[in-house]
Design an enzyme around this catalytic site. Sequence first.
Site, PDB file in Angstrom:
ATOM      1  N   HIS A 168      16.831  67.757 -28.450  1.00  0.00           N
ATOM      2  CA  HIS A 168      17.293  67.981 -29.826  1.00  0.00           C
ATOM      3  C   HIS A 168      18.408  67.012 -30.247  1.00  0.00           C
ATOM      4  CE1 HIS A 168      15.039  71.804 -29.190  1.00  0.00           C
ATOM      5  NE2 HIS A 168      14.614  71.429 -30.384  1.00  0.00           N
ATOM      6  N   GLY A 174       5.169  72.523 -44.165  1.00  0.00           N
ATOM      7  CA  GLY A 174       6.187  71.514 -44.433  1.00  0.00           C
ATOM      8  C   GLY A 174       5.712  70.452 -45.406  1.00  0.00           C
ATOM      9  N   ASP A 200      10.237  68.088 -36.856  1.00  0.00           N
ATOM     10  CA  ASP A 200      10.204  68.664 -35.501  1.00  0.00           C
ATOM     11  C   ASP A 200       9.044  69.649 -35.418  1.00  0.00           C
ATOM     12  OD1 ASP A 200      10.923  69.290 -32.912  1.00  0.00           O
ATOM     13  OD2 ASP A 200      12.443  70.741 -33.496  1.00  0.00           O
ATOM     14  N   PRO A 243      -1.645  73.514 -36.432  1.00  0.00           N
ATOM     15  CA  PRO A 243      -1.145  73.535 -37.819  1.00  0.00           C
ATOM     16  C   PRO A 243      -0.429  72.265 -38.260  1.00  0.00           C
ATOM     17  CG  PRO A 243       0.319  74.789 -36.379  1.00  0.00           C
ATOM     18  CD  PRO A 243      -0.791  74.273 -35.512  1.00  0.00           C
TER      19      PRO A 243
HETATM   20  N1  SAM Z   1       9.664  70.394 -29.457  1.00  0.00           N
HETATM   21  C1  SAM Z   1       8.420  70.565 -30.058  1.00  0.00           C
HETATM   22  C2  SAM Z   1       7.299  69.794 -29.409  1.00  0.00           C
HETATM   23  O1  SAM Z   1       7.384  69.525 -28.230  1.00  0.00           O
HETATM   24  O2  SAM Z   1       6.280  69.495 -30.064  1.00  0.00           O
HETATM   25  C3  SAM Z   1       8.385  70.850 -31.515  1.00  0.00           C
HETATM   26  C4  SAM Z   1       9.372  71.943 -31.824  1.00  0.00           C
HETATM   27  S1  SAM Z   1       9.118  73.270 -32.852  1.00  0.00           S
HETATM   28  C5  SAM Z   1       8.963  74.746 -31.918  1.00  0.00           C
HETATM   29  C6  SAM Z   1       7.520  73.152 -33.566  1.00  0.00           C
HETATM   30  C7  SAM Z   1       7.426  74.023 -34.833  1.00  0.00           C
HETATM   31  O3  SAM Z   1       6.588  73.365 -35.783  1.00  0.00           O
HETATM   32  C8  SAM Z   1       6.828  75.419 -34.616  1.00  0.00           C
HETATM   33  O4  SAM Z   1       7.785  76.392 -34.860  1.00  0.00           O
HETATM   34  C9  SAM Z   1       5.661  75.473 -35.622  1.00  0.00           C
HETATM   35  O5  SAM Z   1       5.518  76.734 -36.238  1.00  0.00           O
HETATM   36  C10 SAM Z   1       6.089  74.390 -36.611  1.00  0.00           C
HETATM   37  N2  SAM Z   1       4.999  73.819 -37.404  1.00  0.00           N
HETATM   38  C11 SAM Z   1       3.768  73.426 -36.997  1.00  0.00           C
HETATM   39  N3  SAM Z   1       3.062  72.970 -38.023  1.00  0.00           N
HETATM   40  C12 SAM Z   1       3.859  73.052 -39.130  1.00  0.00           C
HETATM   41  C13 SAM Z   1       3.696  72.737 -40.499  1.00  0.00           C
HETATM   42  N4  SAM Z   1       2.519  72.262 -40.944  1.00  0.00           N
HETATM   43  N5  SAM Z   1       4.730  72.953 -41.347  1.00  0.00           N
HETATM   44  C14 SAM Z   1       5.913  73.458 -40.883  1.00  0.00           C
HETATM   45  N6  SAM Z   1       6.110  73.784 -39.601  1.00  0.00           N
HETATM   46  C15 SAM Z   1       5.104  73.585 -38.726  1.00  0.00           C
END
Ligand code: SAM
Length: 311
Positions: A68, A145, A162, A171
């Site tokens: 992070h 997003g 992220d 997603p």
């Molecule tokens: N550290 C991570 C990795 O290794 O890929 C990413 C961190 S974070 C937990 C990923 C977040 O992205 C999740 O909480 C998921 O719900 C969110 N996410 C996935 N697709 C998304 C989208 N289209 N819009 C917003 N958030 C999204």
Amino acid sequence: MLKKETPSRWIYDYFSPYEVHKHALKQTLYHGHSEYQEIVIAETECFGRCLILDNEFQSAERDEFIYHESLVQPALILHPKPEKVAIIGGGEGAAIREVLRHRTVTKAVMVDLDEKVVECAKKYLPSFHNGCFSDERAKLLFEDGRKFLEETDETFDVIIIDITCPIEEGPAYKLFTKEFYDIVKQKLTPQGALSVQASTVSHTALATYTVISRTLKEVFTNVSPSVAHIPFFAMLWGFCLASNGLDPNQINKDEIDRRISERVDGELRFYDGITHQALFNLPKYVRKALKEQTHINRDNKPLMEQYPGRA
Ligand code: SAM
């Protein structure tokens, strides 16, 4: 001497069908499905609590600070005065935690698709968010997003992406394309910076990282890929910093340390002037792969990784 028993329960992080990193499991704290993905929160012997989404290992308690800080700090430090910041994804709350350390920040909007992930993080991952969701500068939204950035009238000094990797039927794959980065550019202030989590960097998996970097170059004049070794992932992880004017290779280490002490609350554990240089000075084979990549990721044929295993 007392011999420690061999652990009997393991979780598996597949890098490919032929390579796996296994973690001794202490306990499973949560396992369920949201509307968007499978969610697991597990406690491992070596890395503490971790989040796994659709079998993809996201981050772990013991070393998430490396991931992070690498994702968030260079963009905010490079910007002359970051005030408004958007975080797309970032469900654990650790990216917004890093943003809110900056005294210049007046507003941090975090947009995660999945309210269930954030609910779980609030309950089971307190050291990740460290209570920052109740900071009065933080605003939390639950929606896609890309849709958020398309529709908002706001512009931001820094945008942090992220999100989960672009796996098939996951997603996130529509947030890695040129068309998406065109939208991001419009929502950045003129001196604004974008930082993207850019997937694995290993000799067997360089495609996503190099395609992200190549695609960003279609949209931004300055694109600087970086890498950090994340022990939990047992490999290098990639990030990309993009802007129209900010160059992480043109700032010296003393100036970085000066900005950190002037702007950042608390002590960073990974990032400083020396680490900055390590992040942006890439190994030769990685530079070669970046140079040779020609593919631009587009909406009509988005890049999708095949996830090789099951947790
Ligand atoms: N550290 C991570 C990795 O290794 O890929 C990413 C961190 S974070 C937990 C990923 C977040 O992205 C999740 O909480 C998921 O719900 C969110 N996410 C996935 N697709 C998304 C989208 N289209 N819009 C917003 N958030 C999204």
